[in-house]
Design a protein around this motif. Structure first.
Motif, short mmCIF file in Angstrom:
data_model
loop_
_atom_site.label_atom_id
_atom_site.label_comp_id
_atom_site.label_asym_id
_atom_site.label_seq_id
_atom_site.Cartn_x
_atom_site.Cartn_y
_atom_site.Cartn_z
N SER A 69 0.84 -1.20 0.00
CA SER A 69 0.00 0.00 0.00
C SER A 69 0.88 1.26 0.00
O SER A 69 0.52 2.26 -0.58
CB SER A 69 -0.96 0.02 1.18
OG SER A 69 -0.27 0.12 2.40
N GLU A 70 2.06 1.17 0.60
CA GLU A 70 3.00 2.31 0.58
C GLU A 70 3.47 2.55 -0.85
O GLU A 70 3.52 3.68 -1.30
CB GLU A 70 4.18 2.01 1.49
CG GLU A 70 5.20 3.13 1.55
CD GLU A 70 6.36 2.80 2.48
OE1 GLU A 70 7.38 3.47 2.34
OE2 GLU A 70 6.26 1.89 3.31
N ILE A 71 3.79 1.48 -1.57
CA ILE A 71 4.24 1.61 -2.95
C ILE A 71 3.12 2.17 -3.81
O ILE A 71 3.33 3.07 -4.62
CB ILE A 71 4.73 0.24 -3.49
CG1 ILE A 71 6.04 -0.14 -2.79
CG2 ILE A 71 4.93 0.29 -5.00
CD1 ILE A 71 6.46 -1.57 -3.02
N THR A 72 1.91 1.67 -3.62
CA THR A 72 0.75 2.16 -4.36
C THR A 72 0.52 3.63 -4.07
O THR A 72 0.21 4.41 -4.97
CB THR A 72 -0.50 1.34 -4.01
OG1 THR A 72 -0.25 -0.04 -4.29
CG2 THR A 72 -1.71 1.81 -4.78
N PHE A 73 0.68 4.02 -2.82
CA PHE A 73 0.45 5.39 -2.42
C PHE A 73 1.45 6.32 -3.09
O PHE A 73 1.13 7.45 -3.44
CB PHE A 73 0.55 5.49 -0.90
CG PHE A 73 0.13 6.82 -0.35
CD1 PHE A 73 -1.21 7.13 -0.20
CD2 PHE A 73 1.08 7.78 0.00
CE1 PHE A 73 -1.60 8.35 0.30
CE2 PHE A 73 0.70 9.00 0.51
CZ PHE A 73 -0.66 9.28 0.65
N LEU A 74 2.67 5.85 -3.28
CA LEU A 74 3.73 6.68 -3.86
C LEU A 74 3.62 6.80 -5.38
O LEU A 74 4.19 7.72 -5.96
CB LEU A 74 5.11 6.13 -3.49
CG LEU A 74 5.52 6.32 -2.03
CD1 LEU A 74 6.82 5.59 -1.76
CD2 LEU A 74 5.65 7.78 -1.68
#
Length: 75
Positions: A69-74
């Protein structure tokens, strides 16, 4: 909103900061639990080690989800 200024990410939202903070806490808990399991196995506390291992698997799943989710958020 994420602003890139001279190669640095500036203005990262509070949600992302909290996600990173929570992720670090989970990773710390995961590492502590691994050590506890090692101690329990060494002390022949197999049933307790099994219970902790189940929790370890759950933490690992949570960590993977948060990293994704962190990667998606970025992006």
């Amino acid at each position: 909103m994420l602003i890139v200024l001279m190669g640095k990410k500036v203005g990262v939202s509070m949600k992302l900061k909290q996600l990173i903070k929570d992720l670090e806490k989970l990773k710390d808990e995961y590492n502590d639990l691994k050590l506890l399991i090692e101690d329990r196995v060494r002390d022949n506390e197999i049933d307790e080690a099994k219970e902790d291992f189940e929790r370890l698997l759950s933490l690992r799943s949570s960590i993977i989800e948060m990293e994704e989710s962190e990667i998606t958020f970025l992006t």
